[in-house]
Design a protein around this motif. Structure first.
Motif, PDB file in Angstrom:
ATOM      1  N   ALA A 166       0.802  -1.228   0.000  1.00 17.34           N
ATOM      2  CA  ALA A 166       0.000   0.000   0.000  1.00 17.34           C
ATOM      3  C   ALA A 166       0.836   1.280   0.000  1.00 17.34           C
ATOM      4  O   ALA A 166       0.553   2.212   0.765  1.00 17.34           O
ATOM      5  CB  ALA A 166      -0.951  -0.018   1.187  1.00 17.34           C
ATOM      6  N   TYR A 167       1.847   1.335  -0.843  1.00 20.80           N
ATOM      7  CA  TYR A 167       2.643   2.553  -1.009  1.00 20.80           C
ATOM      8  C   TYR A 167       2.776   2.808  -2.503  1.00 20.80           C
ATOM      9  O   TYR A 167       3.554   2.140  -3.181  1.00 20.80           O
ATOM     10  CB  TYR A 167       4.041   2.406  -0.382  1.00 20.80           C
ATOM     11  CG  TYR A 167       4.016   1.955   1.055  1.00 20.80           C
ATOM     12  CD1 TYR A 167       3.820   2.863   2.094  1.00 20.80           C
ATOM     13  CD2 TYR A 167       4.174   0.608   1.377  1.00 20.80           C
ATOM     14  CE1 TYR A 167       3.779   2.444   3.415  1.00 20.80           C
ATOM     15  CE2 TYR A 167       4.135   0.179   2.692  1.00 20.80           C
ATOM     16  CZ  TYR A 167       3.942   1.103   3.711  1.00 20.80           C
ATOM     17  OH  TYR A 167       3.898   0.682   5.017  1.00 20.80           O
ATOM     18  N   ASP A 168       2.016   3.746  -3.023  1.00 21.50           N
ATOM     19  CA  ASP A 168       2.046   4.042  -4.447  1.00 21.50           C
ATOM     20  C   ASP A 168       3.364   4.757  -4.761  1.00 21.50           C
ATOM     21  O   ASP A 168       3.609   5.859  -4.259  1.00 21.50           O
ATOM     22  CB  ASP A 168       0.856   4.941  -4.809  1.00 21.50           C
ATOM     23  CG  ASP A 168       0.694   5.127  -6.306  1.00 21.50           C
ATOM     24  OD1 ASP A 168       1.713   5.152  -7.025  1.00 21.50           O
ATOM     25  OD2 ASP A 168      -0.455   5.266  -6.758  1.00 21.50           O
ATOM     26  N   PRO A 169       4.231   4.169  -5.593  1.00 21.45           N
ATOM     27  CA  PRO A 169       5.559   4.745  -5.840  1.00 21.45           C
ATOM     28  C   PRO A 169       5.543   6.039  -6.645  1.00 21.45           C
ATOM     29  O   PRO A 169       6.583   6.671  -6.782  1.00 21.45           O
ATOM     30  CB  PRO A 169       6.277   3.631  -6.601  1.00 21.45           C
ATOM     31  CG  PRO A 169       5.189   2.902  -7.310  1.00 21.45           C
ATOM     32  CD  PRO A 169       4.031   2.911  -6.346  1.00 21.45           C
ATOM     33  N   ARG A 170       4.404   6.448  -7.161  1.00 24.73           N
ATOM     34  CA  ARG A 170       4.352   7.733  -7.860  1.00 24.73           C
ATOM     35  C   ARG A 170       4.512   8.897  -6.890  1.00 24.73           C
ATOM     36  O   ARG A 170       4.711  10.034  -7.308  1.00 24.73           O
ATOM     37  CB  ARG A 170       3.035   7.843  -8.644  1.00 24.73           C
ATOM     38  CG  ARG A 170       2.995   6.937  -9.862  1.00 24.73           C
ATOM     39  CD  ARG A 170       1.629   6.860 -10.501  1.00 24.73           C
ATOM     40  NE  ARG A 170       0.682   6.115  -9.663  1.00 24.73           N
ATOM     41  CZ  ARG A 170      -0.521   5.752 -10.057  1.00 24.73           C
ATOM     42  NH1 ARG A 170      -0.942   6.077 -11.285  1.00 24.73           N
ATOM     43  NH2 ARG A 170      -1.335   5.075  -9.252  1.00 24.73           N
ATOM     44  N   GLY A 171       4.476   8.594  -5.605  1.00 24.66           N
ATOM     45  CA  GLY A 171       4.736   9.600  -4.586  1.00 24.66           C
ATOM     46  C   GLY A 171       5.970   9.282  -3.767  1.00 24.66           C
ATOM     47  O   GLY A 171       6.212   9.914  -2.732  1.00 24.66           O
ATOM     48  N   ARG A 342       4.131  12.355 -15.919  1.00 25.57           N
ATOM     49  CA  ARG A 342       4.255  10.899 -15.893  1.00 25.57           C
ATOM     50  C   ARG A 342       4.392  10.427 -14.456  1.00 25.57           C
ATOM     51  O   ARG A 342       4.397  11.221 -13.513  1.00 25.57           O
ATOM     52  CB  ARG A 342       5.472  10.443 -16.715  1.00 25.57           C
ATOM     53  CG  ARG A 342       6.797  11.071 -16.276  1.00 25.57           C
ATOM     54  CD  ARG A 342       7.975  10.498 -17.041  1.00 25.57           C
ATOM     55  NE  ARG A 342       9.228  11.124 -16.655  1.00 25.57           N
ATOM     56  CZ  ARG A 342      10.422  10.609 -16.906  1.00 25.57           C
ATOM     57  NH1 ARG A 342      10.519   9.451 -17.542  1.00 25.57           N
ATOM     58  NH2 ARG A 342      11.531  11.232 -16.537  1.00 25.57           N
ATOM     59  N   GLY A 343       4.499   9.114 -14.304  1.00 30.60           N
ATOM     60  CA  GLY A 343       4.622   8.547 -12.974  1.00 30.60           C
ATOM     61  C   GLY A 343       6.063   8.396 -12.544  1.00 30.60           C
ATOM     62  O   GLY A 343       6.819   9.373 -12.503  1.00 30.60           O
ATOM     63  N   VAL A 344       6.480   7.181 -12.262  1.00 31.32           N
ATOM     64  CA  VAL A 344       7.832   6.923 -11.755  1.00 31.32           C
ATOM     65  C   VAL A 344       8.832   6.926 -12.910  1.00 31.32           C
ATOM     66  O   VAL A 344       8.684   6.158 -13.860  1.00 31.32           O
ATOM     67  CB  VAL A 344       7.897   5.565 -11.041  1.00 31.32           C
ATOM     68  CG1 VAL A 344       9.303   5.314 -10.494  1.00 31.32           C
ATOM     69  CG2 VAL A 344       6.861   5.489  -9.923  1.00 31.32           C
ATOM     70  N   PRO A 345       9.878   7.771 -12.862  1.00 31.82           N
ATOM     71  CA  PRO A 345      10.907   7.789 -13.916  1.00 31.82           C
ATOM     72  C   PRO A 345      11.930   6.680 -13.711  1.00 31.82           C
ATOM     73  O   PRO A 345      13.118   6.936 -13.472  1.00 31.82           O
ATOM     74  CB  PRO A 345      11.526   9.183 -13.763  1.00 31.82           C
ATOM     75  CG  PRO A 345      11.408   9.469 -12.300  1.00 31.82           C
ATOM     76  CD  PRO A 345      10.112   8.827 -11.856  1.00 31.82           C
ATOM     77  N   LEU A 346      11.483   5.456 -13.798  1.00 36.28           N
ATOM     78  CA  LEU A 346      12.337   4.308 -13.495  1.00 36.28           C
ATOM     79  C   LEU A 346      13.587   4.273 -14.366  1.00 36.28           C
ATOM     80  O   LEU A 346      14.691   3.971 -13.886  1.00 36.28           O
ATOM     81  CB  LEU A 346      11.545   3.014 -13.669  1.00 36.28           C
ATOM     82  CG  LEU A 346      12.273   1.706 -13.359  1.00 36.28           C
ATOM     83  CD1 LEU A 346      12.732   1.658 -11.905  1.00 36.28           C
ATOM     84  CD2 LEU A 346      11.376   0.508 -13.675  1.00 36.28           C
ATOM     85  N   GLY A 347      13.425   4.601 -15.642  1.00 42.78           N
ATOM     86  CA  GLY A 347      14.561   4.564 -16.557  1.00 42.78           C
ATOM     87  C   GLY A 347      15.671   5.520 -16.193  1.00 42.78           C
ATOM     88  O   GLY A 347      16.830   5.314 -16.570  1.00 42.78           O
TER      89      GLY A 347
END
Length: 377
Positions: A166-171, A342-347
């Motif tokens: 329950a931790y949205d990685p977009r934050g 966008r969401g998480v900049p994983l790249g």
């Protein structure tokens, strides 16, 4: 913080979330706190709901069986959590799979009685999952396999087959990197980087990528070492000075400290390479006393690094390669914060993470790394 998964991670909060607040559980339902023998944390909660006493929900249960399913009755969430416990089901994976199946049904891709907020339908489906009957037989296989059969992989919230907590990685971008690279899949207890970004006493720019690869490696190594001691990672939180928890997040001092932490990547890289005998946490003292060896901060970190790389080598042998170090498209492409595209900049973080680990571009530990850690393949 806008990181509480809502309706299969379509959002990070709901106006009704306050109904599930911990303060309400404490004031209206709590009977007593409990925990492991002699534990200073005592994270367990014993509650009374509708005349029945029993185990109370953890945060993950509230998040995945509550907000994530559009259920905002704390009493209902407690009962669904207890039902999962009685049937031997993990509330994170169960809640995540139910959320995905509900959205599939909402889109007309899967036939079921599931709908946001329908407690009776979720209660029935939990029983069906445990007994492998009807649609529950398919949900029992989890989110990934459900997506393989019915589509919706872009909003199937899982990593390496494990549903996200329950931790949205977009934050909390560092937590997103941790999910993607965790050897066991989308798990928060193999590092808990979100504690340094959004849920703990400090907040290292949740929407920044600076120092995040370093923080994730540090957290993962420390966690692997502490877990190999067969100890609860919550005990690591108790090593932080009380003054850290008392800091005012609106103060100038706090903001200066957070800014310094965001710029701490060079120092963190030195710390990751250090073999210092300094004992920063009590784990080093305990391990030294138990083994008769002088083990300091550097030795503890090396133990964790060895464990993490050994797990990685095992995964690679079994076919879990760098292509699985990823997040679902929803978390990468769909922002939940105003002003973000966008969401998480994983790249932006993954390559640096591989280099810190001593892995090649394909995410494989190099011969030099394995030799340094005495990992025999």
């Amino acid at each position: 913080r806008n990181i509480l998964p809502t309706r299969n991670f379509q959002a990070g909060r709901d106006l009704q979330s306050v109904k599930l607040a911990g303060e309400r559980l404490r004031d209206e339902l709590l009977v007593k706190r409990d925990g492991c023998l002699s534990c200073p944390i005592r994270c367990g909660r014993h509650v009374k709901v509708r005349g029945r006493e029993g185990k109370g929900p953890e945060f993950e249960t509230i998040g995945l069986l509550g907000n994530n399913l559009g259920i905002f009755s704390l009493e209902d969430v407690v009962e669904l959590g207890q039902l999962c416990d009685d049937l031997g089901l993990d509330t994170i994976s169960c809640g995540g799979t139910l959320g995905f199946a509900t959205e599939l049904s909402e889109r007309g891709l899967f036939e079921s009685s599931l709908a946001w907020g329908r407690v009776d339908a979720y209660r029935s489906m939990i029983n069906d999952i445990a007994r492998r009957r009807g649609a529950g037989d398919e949900l029992a296989e989890g989110t990934r396999r459900l997506a393989e059969r019915y589509g919706g992989e872009e909003f199937a919230i899982q990593v390496k087959g494990l549903e996200l907590p329950a931790y949205d990685p977009r934050g909390c971008f560092g937590q997103g990197l941790e999910y993607a690279t965790s050897n066991r899949g989308g798990c928060h207890i193999r590092g808990s980087t979100m504690f340094l970004e959004a849920t703990g006493p400090v907040s290292v720019n949740p929407h920044g990528t600076r120092a995040k690869p370093e923080l994730v490696v540090l957290q993962q190594n420390t966690n692997a070492a502490v877990s190999s001691l067969v100890m609860c990672y919550f005990s690591a939180y108790a090593t932080l000075p009380a003054a850290v928890y008392r800091m005012d997040p609106n103060s100038r001092t706090y903001k200066l400290i957070m800014g310094a932490m965001e710029r701490s990547a060079p120092l963190l890289r030195l710390a990751l390479r250090s073999r210092s005998k300094m004992k920063v946490m009590w784990f080093e003292k305990l391990l030294s006393a138990a083994t008769g060896r002088d083990i300091g901060m550097g030795g503890l970190a090396e133990i964790g690094e060895r464990v993490f790389n050994l797990e990685r080598v095992y995964n690679l042998r079994e076919g879990l390669d760098h292509k699985l170090d990823r997040l679902p498209r929803r978390l990468l492409d769909e922002p939940t914060f105003a002003g973000r595209e966008r969401g998480v900049p994983l790249g932006d973080m993954l390559g640096a993470y591989y280099r810190l680990r001593g892995w090649d571009e394909q995410g494989r530990p190099t011969t030099r790394t394995l030799k340094r850690l005495a990992v025999d393949t």
